[in-house]
Design an enzyme around this catalytic site. Structure first.
Site, PDB file in Angstrom:
ATOM      1  CG  PHE A  26      -4.801   3.773   1.500  1.00 64.43           C
ATOM      2  CD1 PHE A  26      -3.573   3.496   2.064  1.00 64.43           C
ATOM      3  CD2 PHE A  26      -5.785   4.360   2.285  1.00 64.43           C
ATOM      4  CE1 PHE A  26      -3.328   3.809   3.412  1.00 64.43           C
ATOM      5  CE2 PHE A  26      -5.555   4.662   3.601  1.00 64.43           C
ATOM      6  CZ  PHE A  26      -4.322   4.385   4.176  1.00 64.43           C
ATOM      7  CE1 TYR A  30       0.682   1.554   4.328  1.00 61.38           C
ATOM      8  CE2 TYR A  30       0.980  -0.832   4.409  1.00 61.38           C
ATOM      9  CZ  TYR A  30       1.170   0.429   4.964  1.00 61.38           C
ATOM     10  OH  TYR A  30       1.844   0.568   6.157  1.00 61.38           O
ATOM     11  CG  PHE A  51      -0.859   9.092   5.585  1.00 59.99           C
ATOM     12  CD1 PHE A  51      -1.088   7.812   6.066  1.00 59.99           C
ATOM     13  CD2 PHE A  51      -1.745   9.615   4.667  1.00 59.99           C
ATOM     14  CE1 PHE A  51      -2.171   7.068   5.648  1.00 59.99           C
ATOM     15  CE2 PHE A  51      -2.849   8.877   4.246  1.00 59.99           C
ATOM     16  CZ  PHE A  51      -3.058   7.599   4.724  1.00 59.99           C
ATOM     17  CG  ASP A  52       2.124   3.974   6.717  1.00 62.60           C
ATOM     18  OD1 ASP A  52       3.351   3.771   6.607  1.00 62.60           O
ATOM     19  OD2 ASP A  52       1.361   3.215   7.342  1.00 62.60           O
ATOM     20  CB  ILE A  85      -9.586   1.998   8.126  1.00 62.08           C
ATOM     21  CG1 ILE A  85      -8.889   1.861   6.766  1.00 62.08           C
ATOM     22  CG2 ILE A  85      -8.696   2.700   9.127  1.00 62.08           C
ATOM     23  CD1 ILE A  85      -8.532   3.199   6.125  1.00 62.08           C
ATOM     24  CE1 TYR A 105      -6.370   4.972  11.200  1.00 65.58           C
ATOM     25  CE2 TYR A 105      -6.254   5.903   8.993  1.00 65.58           C
ATOM     26  CZ  TYR A 105      -5.861   4.948   9.908  1.00 65.58           C
ATOM     27  OH  TYR A 105      -4.962   3.965   9.542  1.00 65.58           O
TER      28      TYR A 105
END
Length: 292
Positions: free
Chosen positions: A285, A216, A227-228, A242, A268
């Site tokens: 994503f 991902y 962010f990731d 999630i 979130y």
């Protein structure tokens, strides 16, 4: 004249093919009629399959609303349970009376149309055609249509539903099918999640309860800031990630890559995930199913 007729088809694990000749099929809903859950898959012509819907979407809802149009050769398969498809069969009908009038007009044009004389020509114009010639042309046309219909009836196919004229017009142009599986196709679920197909896959399908491995890359929808990123293993549909992931990864085929547009309610929410994800943030994503 275009006509619409109610259409339905029950699909199980055995593929069923619909041949649409000079017609269209507008799919409106899919209902789970047996089993606890199912993934409805579709393939256009001889192309690869892709997931069209997952059922049930919740514990109490066993009907999924679908908006899709198909033409040409389409194959439906349901994995996990039987699904009843509903929609509208749209076709253009030409009455026998209309066909006869069309043939008569063609014959009259052949009889009445004179040959254009060359300049300075003294030869008399030949302005008549023999009735036998025009009649023979009409009979030949009817004979060809009858022969084509006989061939179509003599070649039945198992698990195939035939629609449209069995002797399509020779001059009809092939229509481009906007629903053909292709990279870039976007789909919106009832929850509000939207996913875009970036790469088609081939192999087993990610189902609820299975362990999956996903690569991902996550970004904030508002700013595009990453962010990731990484690789993760989790049990699909168990709430380990999630909700947007549980919904967006379900139905993927091994090797398939999607872009998930996840609203904050499926991510979130109002709490966010400080300091990288602010509250009420929509997320993007890119996910690739490595194994399932």
């Amino acid at each position: 004249m275009w006509t619409q007729k109610d259409w339905s088809l029950t699909v199980g694990s055995e593929p069923k093919t619909v041949n649409l000749q000079d017609t269209e099929l507008e799919l409106t809903s899919a209902a789970l009629v047996s089993g606890e859950k199912a993934v409805l898959r579709v393939a256009h012509a001889d192309g690869p399959q892709f997931a069209l819907a997952r059922l049930p979407t919740t514990k109490d809802l066993r009907i999924e609303t679908i908006r899709a149009k198909f033409s040409g050769k389409v194959t439906f398969t349901s994995i996990g349970g039987k699904v009843m498809l509903s929609g509208l069969h749209i076709t253009e009908e030409l009455s026998d009376e209309g066909e006869e009038e069309e043939e008569e007009e063609e014959e009259e044009e052949e009889e009445e149309a004179p040959a254009a004389p060359a300049k300075g020509s003294k030869r008399p114009l030949e302005t008549t055609s023999t009735p036998a010639s025009s009649s023979s042309a009409g009979q030949t046309k009817k004979a060809k249509v009858a022969e084509a219909k006989a061939k179509a009836k003599a070649d039945p196919k198992a698990n195939t539903v035939e629609f449209g004229d069995e002797a399509p017009k020779a001059k009809a142009k092939a229509k481009a099918d906007p629903t053909k599986p292709q990279v870039g196709g976007k789909f919106q679920m009832r929850s509000g999640l939207v996913y875009e197909v970036l790469k088609l896959g081939k192999g087993p399908t990610a189902m609820r309860g299975r362990n999956v491995q996903v690569r991902y890359d996550g970004h904030l929808a508002k700013t595009g800031k990453r962010f990731d990123k990484g690789v993760i293993k989790f049990a699909l549909g168990k709430g380990e990630v999630i909700r947007g992931w549980d919904e967006g990864v379900s139905g993927m085929v091994r090797g398939e890559k999607r872009r998930l547009l996840i609203p904050s309610a499926l991510g979130y929410g109002a709490r966010g995930a400080p300091p990288t994800i602010p509250k009420n943030a929509d997320l993007i994503f890119e996910v690739e199913l490595l194994n399932c």
